[in-house]
Design an enzyme around this catalytic site. Sequence first.
Site, mmCIF file in Angstrom:
data_model
loop_
_atom_site.group_PDB
_atom_site.id
_atom_site.type_symbol
_atom_site.label_atom_id
_atom_site.label_comp_id
_atom_site.label_asym_id
_atom_site.label_seq_id
_atom_site.Cartn_x
_atom_site.Cartn_y
_atom_site.Cartn_z
ATOM 1 N N LYS A 21 0.807 -1.220 0.000
ATOM 2 C CA LYS A 21 0.000 0.000 0.000
ATOM 3 C C LYS A 21 0.847 1.281 0.000
ATOM 4 C CE LYS A 21 -4.146 -1.893 0.195
ATOM 5 N NZ LYS A 21 -5.132 -1.718 -0.899
ATOM 6 N N GLU A 41 -9.920 5.546 3.111
ATOM 7 C CA GLU A 41 -10.661 4.411 3.652
ATOM 8 C C GLU A 41 -9.665 3.283 3.911
ATOM 9 O OE1 GLU A 41 -9.361 2.696 0.164
ATOM 10 O OE2 GLU A 41 -10.142 4.733 0.390
ATOM 11 N N SER A 91 1.710 -9.731 -0.721
ATOM 12 C CA SER A 91 1.365 -8.310 -0.661
ATOM 13 C C SER A 91 1.509 -7.694 0.718
ATOM 14 C CB SER A 91 -0.059 -8.095 -1.169
ATOM 15 O OG SER A 91 -0.985 -8.880 -0.433
#
Length: 374
Positions: A84, A106, A360
């Site tokens: 991210k 969010e 990830s």
Amino acid sequence: MSTVQTDFGPYGGRYVPETLVPALDELTTAWGAAKADPAYWAELDELGRTFAGRPTPLTPAERFAPGVDLWLKREDLLHTGAHKLNNALGQAVLARRLGKTRIVAETGAGQHGVATATVCARFGLDCVVYMGSEDMRRQRPNVERMGLLGAEVRPVEFGTKTLKEATSEAIRDWITNVETTHYLIGSCVGPAPYPELVRDLQAVIGREARAQILAAAGRLPDAVVACVGGGSNAIGIFSGFLADGGVRIVGVEAAGAASLGTGRTGVLHGSRSSVLADEDGQIADAHSISAGLDYPGVGPEHAFLRDSGRVEYLPATDAEALAAFRRLTATEGIIPALEPAHALARAAELAGQLVVVCLSGRGDKDLAEVLAQG
């Protein structure tokens, strides 16, 4: 009604209130200028190397799945613990170019919230993160990290109290405060230009992985596998291999949130894609043990890639993800997030093949949920 053309066939576009159109136009113009500006990419490259920890390594997983030549693209080793940060850094630099002083975001699993809070701390931006109260329960360590980083975490108490509702609240906030605020969306979803913008910022995963597997194995992989919720880690690594027709590309959804496998075309959070919905078009509830996959939609590029046949999308159950989580931890000494554990479950079945999996994120945030399953 959307009037914005995209490269995703019938998907994408803008389905937003008129009040947001000027902000999206402004963002589109700024993104076009940034993409063409070597100084923008040089700044991101410098931040990637000196702050985020890029390039992330490609690690062989020799014991996890006997018979599979498995390599892990280690986004779990990126600062903040997940992919991210690639997107958060890129959008934060863009927001500063736009003169925005406040960021709204969010989060589901909390990793995007942590990454957003991190870049806001780094650049001195005000930060508000919306998070469903159910996800706050499941991802308590990340809620605590966001608070320490100076973000205000606002719980969302309606609906399923997960990512879908958190996204809706973040959009409402953005509409109210659009003059000062940039919405730092966390995945390749939402109205144009967000899906393209997030893909381009996450494409660093695919560029690195392609070069690394060529260096390590002397050839391209037989398959590339990644988990898909909104789909940003997947579109990032897939982008490095889409032009390689001999490489099989597989996205793995949570079985209870398989919007590509069991959904229908519809509009959610400002774009047209494949969504979980009933016969009347009402958005249905999703379910996954992994908060980051617990979303009833997906990025429009994934819907396009599914329809084109270039990418396959398969499901994995909660039980399969938990088993893969435990197996990677025990056999490789790597604790994955529950999200990529879904990808690992399907990758383990590819006997005799050279496989790259996007790991990830790391599993610190999921320990309580995993241990609660016994």
